[in-house]
Design an enzyme around this catalytic site. Structure first.
Site, short mmCIF file in Angstrom:
data_model
loop_
_atom_site.label_atom_id
_atom_site.label_comp_id
_atom_site.label_asym_id
_atom_site.label_seq_id
_atom_site.Cartn_x
_atom_site.Cartn_y
_atom_site.Cartn_z
N HIS A 82 18.05 4.32 16.58
CA HIS A 82 17.58 2.97 16.88
C HIS A 82 16.54 2.99 18.00
O HIS A 82 15.53 2.26 17.96
CB HIS A 82 18.77 2.09 17.28
CG HIS A 82 18.60 0.66 16.90
ND1 HIS A 82 18.96 0.17 15.67
CD2 HIS A 82 18.08 -0.39 17.58
CE1 HIS A 82 18.68 -1.13 15.61
NE2 HIS A 82 18.15 -1.48 16.75
N CYS A 122 13.52 -2.76 28.45
CA CYS A 122 14.12 -1.47 28.79
C CYS A 122 14.94 -0.99 27.60
O CYS A 122 15.88 -1.65 27.18
CB CYS A 122 15.01 -1.62 30.02
SG CYS A 122 16.02 -0.16 30.36
N VAL A 123 14.54 0.16 27.06
CA VAL A 123 15.27 0.74 25.94
C VAL A 123 15.88 2.05 26.42
O VAL A 123 15.17 2.94 26.91
CB VAL A 123 14.34 0.99 24.73
CG1 VAL A 123 15.18 1.31 23.50
CG2 VAL A 123 13.48 -0.23 24.45
N SER A 147 14.05 -5.96 23.32
CA SER A 147 12.68 -5.47 23.43
C SER A 147 11.89 -5.66 22.14
O SER A 147 10.67 -5.87 22.18
CB SER A 147 12.68 -4.00 23.83
OG SER A 147 13.12 -3.87 25.17
N PHE A 148 12.58 -5.57 21.01
CA PHE A 148 11.83 -5.72 19.76
C PHE A 148 11.16 -7.09 19.70
O PHE A 148 10.06 -7.23 19.15
CB PHE A 148 12.74 -5.51 18.55
CG PHE A 148 11.98 -5.42 17.27
CD1 PHE A 148 11.26 -4.27 16.96
CD2 PHE A 148 11.94 -6.48 16.38
CE1 PHE A 148 10.52 -4.18 15.80
CE2 PHE A 148 11.20 -6.41 15.21
CZ PHE A 148 10.49 -5.25 14.91
N GLU A 149 11.80 -8.10 20.29
CA GLU A 149 11.25 -9.46 20.26
C GLU A 149 10.10 -9.65 21.25
O GLU A 149 9.46 -10.71 21.27
CB GLU A 149 12.37 -10.48 20.53
CG GLU A 149 13.34 -10.67 19.39
CD GLU A 149 14.28 -9.49 19.19
OE1 GLU A 149 14.80 -8.97 20.19
OE2 GLU A 149 14.48 -9.07 18.03
N THR A 205 22.08 6.83 18.19
CA THR A 205 21.47 6.65 16.87
C THR A 205 19.95 6.62 17.02
O THR A 205 19.43 6.50 18.13
CB THR A 205 21.93 5.33 16.23
OG1 THR A 205 21.30 4.25 16.95
CG2 THR A 205 23.45 5.17 16.29
N TRP A 244 18.11 -7.64 26.95
CA TRP A 244 18.86 -6.38 26.83
C TRP A 244 18.64 -5.57 28.10
O TRP A 244 17.51 -5.49 28.59
CB TRP A 244 18.34 -5.56 25.63
CG TRP A 244 19.22 -5.64 24.41
CD1 TRP A 244 19.26 -6.64 23.51
CD2 TRP A 244 20.17 -4.65 23.98
NE1 TRP A 244 20.17 -6.34 22.53
CE2 TRP A 244 20.75 -5.14 22.79
CE3 TRP A 244 20.59 -3.41 24.48
CZ2 TRP A 244 21.72 -4.43 22.08
CZ3 TRP A 244 21.55 -2.71 23.78
CH2 TRP A 244 22.11 -3.22 22.60
N ARG A 284 13.39 3.62 38.03
CA ARG A 284 12.06 3.06 37.75
C ARG A 284 12.01 1.54 37.86
O ARG A 284 11.02 0.92 37.53
CB ARG A 284 11.63 3.49 36.35
CG ARG A 284 11.34 4.98 36.26
CD ARG A 284 11.40 5.51 34.85
NE ARG A 284 10.98 6.91 34.78
CZ ARG A 284 11.74 7.95 35.13
NH1 ARG A 284 12.98 7.76 35.57
NH2 ARG A 284 11.28 9.19 35.04
C1 DLZ Z 1 19.81 -3.25 19.06
C2 DLZ Z 1 19.27 -2.77 20.37
C3 DLZ Z 1 19.68 -1.52 20.89
C4 DLZ Z 1 20.64 -0.63 20.18
N1 DLZ Z 1 19.24 -1.10 22.07
C5 DLZ Z 1 18.36 -1.87 22.77
C6 DLZ Z 1 17.87 -1.44 24.02
O1 DLZ Z 1 18.21 -0.39 24.57
N2 DLZ Z 1 16.96 -2.24 24.66
C7 DLZ Z 1 16.54 -3.43 24.13
O2 DLZ Z 1 15.70 -4.10 24.76
N3 DLZ Z 1 17.00 -3.85 22.95
C8 DLZ Z 1 17.91 -3.13 22.27
N4 DLZ Z 1 18.39 -3.54 21.07
C9 DLZ Z 1 18.00 -4.92 20.60
C10 DLZ Z 1 16.66 -4.96 19.83
O3 DLZ Z 1 15.56 -4.86 20.72
C11 DLZ Z 1 16.54 -6.31 19.08
O4 DLZ Z 1 16.79 -7.36 19.96
C12 DLZ Z 1 17.54 -6.39 17.93
O5 DLZ Z 1 17.39 -5.29 17.07
C13 DLZ Z 1 17.32 -7.70 17.13
O6 DLZ Z 1 16.01 -7.72 16.58
#
Ligand code: DLZ
Length: 164
Positions: free
Chosen positions: A97, A89-90, A65-67, A95, A31, A136
Site C-alpha cells: 500500500h 505522511c506515509v 495522503s491519497f486525498e 503491504t 493520517w 523530520r
Molecule cells: C490506507 C492508508 C495506509 C495504509 N497508510 C497511510 C499512511 O501511512 N499515510 C496516509 O496519509 N494515508 C494512509 N492510508 C490512507 C490513504 O491515503 C487514503 O486515505 C485511503 O486509501 C482512502 O483513499
C-alpha cells in the site's frame, strides 16, 4: 529524502522572498496526524515569519495522503492561491500500500505542477518508521513543513519573475 546533510528547517533569510500579500493554501492529511499537524504548524510559522499574513493562509484537511491530490487540485483550480502546499505522511507497513500511495500522490501532484500555473509544493514525508517521520517533523532533522514554506515563497517569486 537525504536530510542527514541538510536540516529541513535551516535557510538563509537573506535569500528568501518576502511573502507579504501572497495567498497560500495548505492541504494536509489526517493520517499520522501527530506528524502532519507538526508539519502544517511548521509551514504556517515559517510563512508568518516571512511576511505572509495569517488571513492569507487557508488550511484544509483531507482523510489521507491519497486525498491530497484532490484537495490540492481543488485549491489550484479555484485560482485563489499563489501557491499550494500539500502535507502528508506515509509510513511503510507490511503491504505494498505504501508504494501505491506514494506513487499516486507523487504523480498526482506532479501533474498539477505541469498542467496549472500555481506551484504545488510536495510536503509528503515517506518513511520506513515513525521515528524517521518524527525526526523530520520537528525532530533532529528539522521540520519539512518549514522547508515547504520556504519552497513556496521561492516558487511564487520565481513565477512572478518569469511572467514579467
Ligand atoms: C490506507 C492508508 C495506509 C495504509 N497508510 C497511510 C499512511 O501511512 N499515510 C496516509 O496519509 N494515508 C494512509 N492510508 C490512507 C490513504 O491515503 C487514503 O486515505 C485511503 O486509501 C482512502 O483513499
Amino acid at each position: 529524502m537525504a536530510t542527514e546533510l541538510k536540516n529541513l528547517s535551516s535557510y538563509d533569510p537573506t535569500k528568501v522572498a518576502n511573502g507579504k500579500g501572497r495567498k497560500i493554501g495548505i492541504v494536509y492529511a489526517e493520517w499520522n496526524d501527530e506528524i502532519t499537524y507538526a508539519l502544517r504548524d511548521g509551514a504556517v510559522k515559517t510563512l508568518l515569519a516571512n511576511g505572509v499574513e495569517e488571513s492569507d493562509i487557508t488550511l484544509a484537511s483531507v482523510p489521507g495522503s491519497f486525498e491530497l491530490i484532490f484537495g490540492a487540485s481543488q485549491m489550484v483550480k479555484s485560482k485563489s492561491y499563489d501557491a499550494v502546499i500539500a502535507i502528508g505522511c506515509v509510513i511503510r507497513g507490511d503491504t505494498p500500500h505504501f508504494d501505491y500511495i506514494c506513487e499516486g500522490v507523487t504523480a498526482g501532484l506532479s501533474r498539477l505542477n505541469v498542467e496549472y500555473d500555481t506551484p504545488v509544493i510536495f510536503g509528503l514525508i515517506t518513511t520506513n518508521n515513525l521515528q524517521q517521520a518524527q525526526e523530520r517533523s520537528g525532530g533532529r532533522l528539522g521540520n519539512k513543513g518549514d522547508e515547504c514554506a520556504i519552497t513556496a515563497l521561492q516558487m511564487m517569486a520565481l513565477r512572478q519573475h518569469l511572467q514579467q
